[in-house]
Design a protein around this motif. Structure first.
Motif, PDB file in Angstrom:
ATOM      1  N   SER A  39       0.854  -1.192   0.000  1.00  0.00           N
ATOM      2  CA  SER A  39       0.000   0.000   0.000  1.00  0.00           C
ATOM      3  C   SER A  39       0.887   1.239   0.000  1.00  0.00           C
ATOM      4  O   SER A  39       2.013   1.202   0.500  1.00  0.00           O
ATOM      5  N   GLN A  43       0.391   2.822   4.276  1.00  0.00           N
ATOM      6  CA  GLN A  43      -0.708   3.393   5.060  1.00  0.00           C
ATOM      7  C   GLN A  43      -1.840   2.390   5.307  1.00  0.00           C
ATOM      8  O   GLN A  43      -2.660   2.617   6.179  1.00  0.00           O
ATOM      9  N   THR A  45      -4.707   1.548   3.818  1.00  0.00           N
ATOM     10  CA  THR A  45      -5.955   2.301   3.875  1.00  0.00           C
ATOM     11  C   THR A  45      -7.218   1.476   3.660  1.00  0.00           C
ATOM     12  O   THR A  45      -8.281   1.875   4.111  1.00  0.00           O
ATOM     13  N   ILE A  81     -13.058   1.979   1.071  1.00  0.00           N
ATOM     14  CA  ILE A  81     -12.103   3.089   1.110  1.00  0.00           C
ATOM     15  C   ILE A  81     -12.816   4.317   1.670  1.00  0.00           C
ATOM     16  O   ILE A  81     -14.041   4.318   1.813  1.00  0.00           O
ATOM     17  N   ASP A  82     -12.054   5.358   1.991  1.00  0.00           N
ATOM     18  CA  ASP A  82     -12.633   6.622   2.436  1.00  0.00           C
ATOM     19  C   ASP A  82     -13.175   7.384   1.239  1.00  0.00           C
ATOM     20  O   ASP A  82     -12.565   7.378   0.163  1.00  0.00           O
ATOM     21  N   ALA A  85     -10.302  10.801   0.368  1.00  0.00           N
ATOM     22  CA  ALA A  85      -9.013  10.248   0.729  1.00  0.00           C
ATOM     23  C   ALA A  85      -8.018  11.325   1.122  1.00  0.00           C
ATOM     24  O   ALA A  85      -7.922  12.368   0.474  1.00  0.00           O
ATOM     25  N   SER A  93      -3.369  10.605  -3.026  1.00  0.00           N
ATOM     26  CA  SER A  93      -3.865   9.499  -2.221  1.00  0.00           C
ATOM     27  C   SER A  93      -3.731   8.234  -3.066  1.00  0.00           C
ATOM     28  O   SER A  93      -3.790   8.295  -4.295  1.00  0.00           O
ATOM     29  N   GLN A  95      -5.582   5.240  -2.252  1.00  0.00           N
ATOM     30  CA  GLN A  95      -6.570   4.280  -1.758  1.00  0.00           C
ATOM     31  C   GLN A  95      -7.059   3.312  -2.826  1.00  0.00           C
ATOM     32  O   GLN A  95      -7.217   2.129  -2.553  1.00  0.00           O
TER      33      GLN A  95
END
Length: 177
Positions: A39, A43, A45, A81-82, A85, A93, A95
């Motif tokens: 990742s 992170q 994520t 995922i967010d 991000a 990001s 992600q």
């Protein structure tokens, strides 16, 4: 099955599944393969939900436009995922890349354990299916379902579709021939 055999056998399976369970210990092994993926800046994520509750599986299987694999899955793995991000490197990001790496590891693990699956994301984007599944699993509003993997024992043995020749896609030291 060794890794290179899993590469050769892995394919997107959209067919029927046998009425056999996917063992929870196998789901954990599959998910652990995803957790071992690289990742961005380590992170880590991507988050996941394993679904093996029959009632919840049925609710997902009944969503409009589901293919056979979704309709007959014995389990699902959902990659989360967010929505917004956080940048972790030079304003970027990773992600989606993190999720993708985890999904590929899990698809190879699914193949190695002699189950089958298909990477589903486009179907999630239509008719608010991702949001409907998010509600079913209690996902917070700041999270997004990026990919869902329906998993089962394949009813038919299929092989990976033909791939373009190495020479058509790979170059040494400079693009082009």
């Amino acid at each position: 099955m060794d890794l290179f055999e899993a590469f050769e056998k892995r394919h997107s399976y959209r067919g029927n599944f046998l009425d056999k369970p996917v063992l929870r210990e196998d789901l954990i092994r599959i998910l652990n393969a995803g957790l071992m993926a690289p990742s961005g800046k380590n992170q880590q994520t991507t988050e996941f939900v394993i679904i093996d509750d029959k009632k919840l599986i049925e609710k997902i299987a009944c969503l409009k436009g589901a293919n056979k694999a979704v309709q007959q899955a014995k389990a699902f793995i959902i990659c989360i995922i967010d929505k917004e991000a956080e940048a972790i490197y030079e304003g970027f990001s990773f992600q989606i890349e993190d999720c993708s790496a985890a999904v590929e590891n899990m698809l190879l693990a699914i193949t190695a354990l002699e189950y089958a699956s298909v990477w589903i994301d486009g179907w999630l984007r239509v008719d608010k299916r991702a949001e409907k599944i998010a509600d079913l699993i209690g996902l917070g509003k700041n999270k997004k379902i990026q990919v869902i993997l329906p998993i089962g024992v394949p009813a038919e043995q299929k092989s990976q579709p033909g791939k373009k020749a190495f020479e058509e896609r790979v170059y040494f030291n400079r693009y082009g021939k």
